[in-house]
Structures are given as C-alpha cells and as structure tokens.
Design a protein around this motif. Sequence first.
Motif, PDB file in Angstrom:
ATOM      1  N   ARG A 178      -6.622  12.360 -16.198  1.00  0.00           N
ATOM      2  CA  ARG A 178      -6.037  12.908 -17.417  1.00  0.00           C
ATOM      3  C   ARG A 178      -6.160  11.946 -18.589  1.00  0.00           C
ATOM      4  O   ARG A 178      -6.134  10.720 -18.420  1.00  0.00           O
ATOM      5  CB  ARG A 178      -4.561  13.278 -17.189  1.00  0.00           C
ATOM      6  CG  ARG A 178      -4.414  14.414 -16.179  1.00  0.00           C
ATOM      7  CD  ARG A 178      -2.992  14.864 -15.971  1.00  0.00           C
ATOM      8  NE  ARG A 178      -2.916  15.928 -14.980  1.00  0.00           N
ATOM      9  CZ  ARG A 178      -2.931  17.230 -15.279  1.00  0.00           C
ATOM     10  NH1 ARG A 178      -3.001  17.616 -16.545  1.00  0.00           N
ATOM     11  NH2 ARG A 178      -2.858  18.132 -14.324  1.00  0.00           N
ATOM     12  N   SER A 179      -6.299  12.532 -19.762  1.00  0.00           N
ATOM     13  CA  SER A 179      -6.370  11.750 -20.990  1.00  0.00           C
ATOM     14  C   SER A 179      -4.987  11.245 -21.360  1.00  0.00           C
ATOM     15  O   SER A 179      -3.980  11.614 -20.739  1.00  0.00           O
ATOM     16  CB  SER A 179      -6.921  12.627 -22.121  1.00  0.00           C
ATOM     17  OG  SER A 179      -5.975  13.651 -22.435  1.00  0.00           O
ATOM     18  N   ALA A 180      -4.934  10.448 -22.410  1.00  0.00           N
ATOM     19  CA  ALA A 180      -3.636   9.946 -22.877  1.00  0.00           C
ATOM     20  C   ALA A 180      -2.725  11.096 -23.272  1.00  0.00           C
ATOM     21  O   ALA A 180      -1.485  10.992 -23.179  1.00  0.00           O
ATOM     22  CB  ALA A 180      -3.846   8.999 -24.048  1.00  0.00           C
ATOM     23  N   GLU A 183      -4.194  15.929 -20.749  1.00  0.00           N
ATOM     24  CA  GLU A 183      -5.126  16.997 -20.355  1.00  0.00           C
ATOM     25  C   GLU A 183      -6.120  16.473 -19.338  1.00  0.00           C
ATOM     26  O   GLU A 183      -6.703  15.400 -19.523  1.00  0.00           O
ATOM     27  CB  GLU A 183      -5.864  17.525 -21.592  1.00  0.00           C
ATOM     28  CG  GLU A 183      -6.735  18.739 -21.302  1.00  0.00           C
ATOM     29  CD  GLU A 183      -7.424  19.268 -22.554  1.00  0.00           C
ATOM     30  OE1 GLU A 183      -7.646  20.488 -22.630  1.00  0.00           O
ATOM     31  OE2 GLU A 183      -7.739  18.462 -23.458  1.00  0.00           O
ATOM     32  N   SER A 184      -6.328  17.219 -18.249  1.00  0.00           N
ATOM     33  CA  SER A 184      -7.279  16.778 -17.236  1.00  0.00           C
ATOM     34  C   SER A 184      -8.706  16.924 -17.748  1.00  0.00           C
ATOM     35  O   SER A 184      -8.993  17.685 -18.677  1.00  0.00           O
ATOM     36  CB  SER A 184      -7.107  17.598 -15.958  1.00  0.00           C
ATOM     37  OG  SER A 184      -7.586  18.919 -16.140  1.00  0.00           O
ATOM     38  N   VAL A 185      -9.620  16.169 -17.124  1.00  0.00           N
ATOM     39  CA  VAL A 185     -11.032  16.279 -17.474  1.00  0.00           C
ATOM     40  C   VAL A 185     -11.513  17.712 -17.247  1.00  0.00           C
ATOM     41  O   VAL A 185     -12.225  18.286 -18.085  1.00  0.00           O
ATOM     42  CB  VAL A 185     -11.869  15.279 -16.653  1.00  0.00           C
ATOM     43  CG1 VAL A 185     -13.365  15.549 -16.823  1.00  0.00           C
ATOM     44  CG2 VAL A 185     -11.533  13.846 -17.054  1.00  0.00           C
ATOM     45  N   GLN A 188     -10.430  19.933 -20.015  1.00  0.00           N
ATOM     46  CA  GLN A 188     -11.222  19.702 -21.224  1.00  0.00           C
ATOM     47  C   GLN A 188     -12.558  20.437 -21.140  1.00  0.00           C
ATOM     48  O   GLN A 188     -13.017  21.030 -22.127  1.00  0.00           O
ATOM     49  CB  GLN A 188     -11.458  18.207 -21.411  1.00  0.00           C
ATOM     50  CG  GLN A 188     -10.210  17.402 -21.741  1.00  0.00           C
ATOM     51  CD  GLN A 188     -10.508  15.913 -21.833  1.00  0.00           C
ATOM     52  OE1 GLN A 188     -11.451  15.490 -22.473  1.00  0.00           O
ATOM     53  NE2 GLN A 188      -9.683  15.109 -21.162  1.00  0.00           N
TER      54      GLN A 188
END
Length: 321
Positions: A178-180, A183-185, A188
């Motif tokens: 997950r991003s900061a 949201e998971s890759v 995205q």
Amino acid sequence: MTGTPTAGPAGSRAPFGARLAAAMAEHGPLCAGIDPHPGLLDTWGLSDDADGLRTFALTVVDALGGRVAALKPQSALFERHGSKGVAVLEEVIAAAREAGTLTIVDAKRGDIGSTMAGYAQAYLADGSPLAGDALTVSPFLGPGSLTPAVELALATGRGLFVLCLTSNPEGHEVQHARSAGGESVAAQVARFAAELNAAELGAVELGAVDLEAPGSEASESAADWGSGGFGSIGLVVGATIGDAARTAGVDLAAVRGPLLAPGVGAQGAGAEELAAVFGDARSQVLASSSRGVLAAGPDVAALRTAAKTAADEARGALATR
C-alpha cells in the motif's frame, strides 16, 4: 467473425472491448491458450523445435479458429525457439485473423519510455506481424509507464490486459503493498484501467467512436457492451485468489473492462469460488484455459470437444445467481 463490428477509431476496426464482447456472446466466455510446452509437444508426438512448434500451434488455430472467443498464444514458448519461433508466432496471429478469431498475445511486456514505446509498436501497431488484437502487459514499473501501449492500443482499436491480481504466492507481496495514502498497488492498477475505460466508453456514448460504420455488421450485443460498460483495457485476475480483490480494495465491476481469468472450471474454480473472487463482475470474466484444452490434441475433433466443454463449464460457473 460473424456479427462482430469492424469499424473503429482509425476507420478499420471497432474498439477491442466491443469486439470481445460480441465474441463472448457468440462463442462463450472462453479464451483458449496456445502454450506449446515441451511436454505437450512430446505428448502430441512432435519434436521440440520450430517445426514441431508450427504444427502444434497451427493445428490449434485450425481446430478452434471461429469457435472460441479468443486465442492466447504464450509468446515466451515461441521465443524459446529463437527467430524461427517468433516467425511461427507471426503465422499464428495471421492465421487466427484469417479465421476471424481474436488473439491476445501473452507477452506481459512492461518497461518505460522509448522501450515501452518499442514494445507497443511491435505488438499493437497496424502492419506489425506481431500485432494481435490485445496484449498482456505488466504495470509494476508504475501504471503510467504503460502510456505508450495504452495510446497505441486505443488508437488502433486494440486492447490491453494489465496484470492486477495474480495467483502466484509472491504476487501478494507486491500487489497488496500500500501507498502512504493506503491504496494497494492492485487498486491503483484497477483504478488506472477504470479511468481509461470510462473515457473510452464516454467517447462511444458521444458518438466519437463508431460501432457501425457503413459496410460493418455491428451486433446488438457488441453495441450494448460498447455503450453499457465494456472498455478495451482489461485486467488479469486469477480465478483462484479467493477474497484478494476485496482485501486489496479492488472494485472489479467498476473497471468496466474484461477480466482475463486463469483457473476457471476444470482448472480449479467453480461457481462458489468465482462468486467470491469476482462478485458482480462475473459477466466481465473471460476464462483462460490452456492445458485443459490442449491435452485433448492433436486430434482436431477432440480439441473442439474439449474447448466446447471448457466454454460450457465457464459459462455455467460464471452465471450470476
């Protein structure tokens, strides 16, 4: 392909999403792989060289062309035979086109800048002998790295299948990261596809993309999909991943594009498993079967029977209840 629209952005073909939807409506939700593994070549009594490869691959096209929604040659298993193998892949793509069957070239290309543009030209440009109707691509250098492929695919009425949620154990570590912002890759990647499909379908609805130009036969099913929610940017989602889409925060139905799904039917996933993986997106699923069909060869009639059985199983397993 009977009933498939042919006019498109460049005046030569309809968008891939519309063409695939028509093919699925006509033949069922099955994509038959052309995977010439050494073991299969041996089982068919063929030599593991370019000559055996050519006999194998063209027999599959002869048996299944015009009878399945799509054929999916695995590029790596042609490339392993060098330039002669790549030449066979070119023959396969041309033969499938002659048979009126869509081809998804399974090459999983992914890179940046001019290199990605080169891959796009090779597999998506009009006039390239390696250009089928769609290409599998990897987004894990960032979805934006696929821009050259996206632009060329949509400009030529072709499509992409973007890796999103795969069934290999190591895939989870990357796809669920997950991003900061949380949201998971995978989410995205799905959002990237959804935004592109929304733009394409909006163009269809506004009439910027013509599904039925003079001289073409756009089927009602294709027109419905084109205006109702089937874009040309699909995802690759394993049929045996359980609740991975939910836990990764991926809304598959919102993608409004095809979902290429290995592992349906005899390969492991039945109605209950598919409901867990795809939920309301089951009508978007294109089940991929390779060895399950190819093991019936080299007899052409047996290959056709195996493909019909696989298509019927997939249709039944994917039926919404």
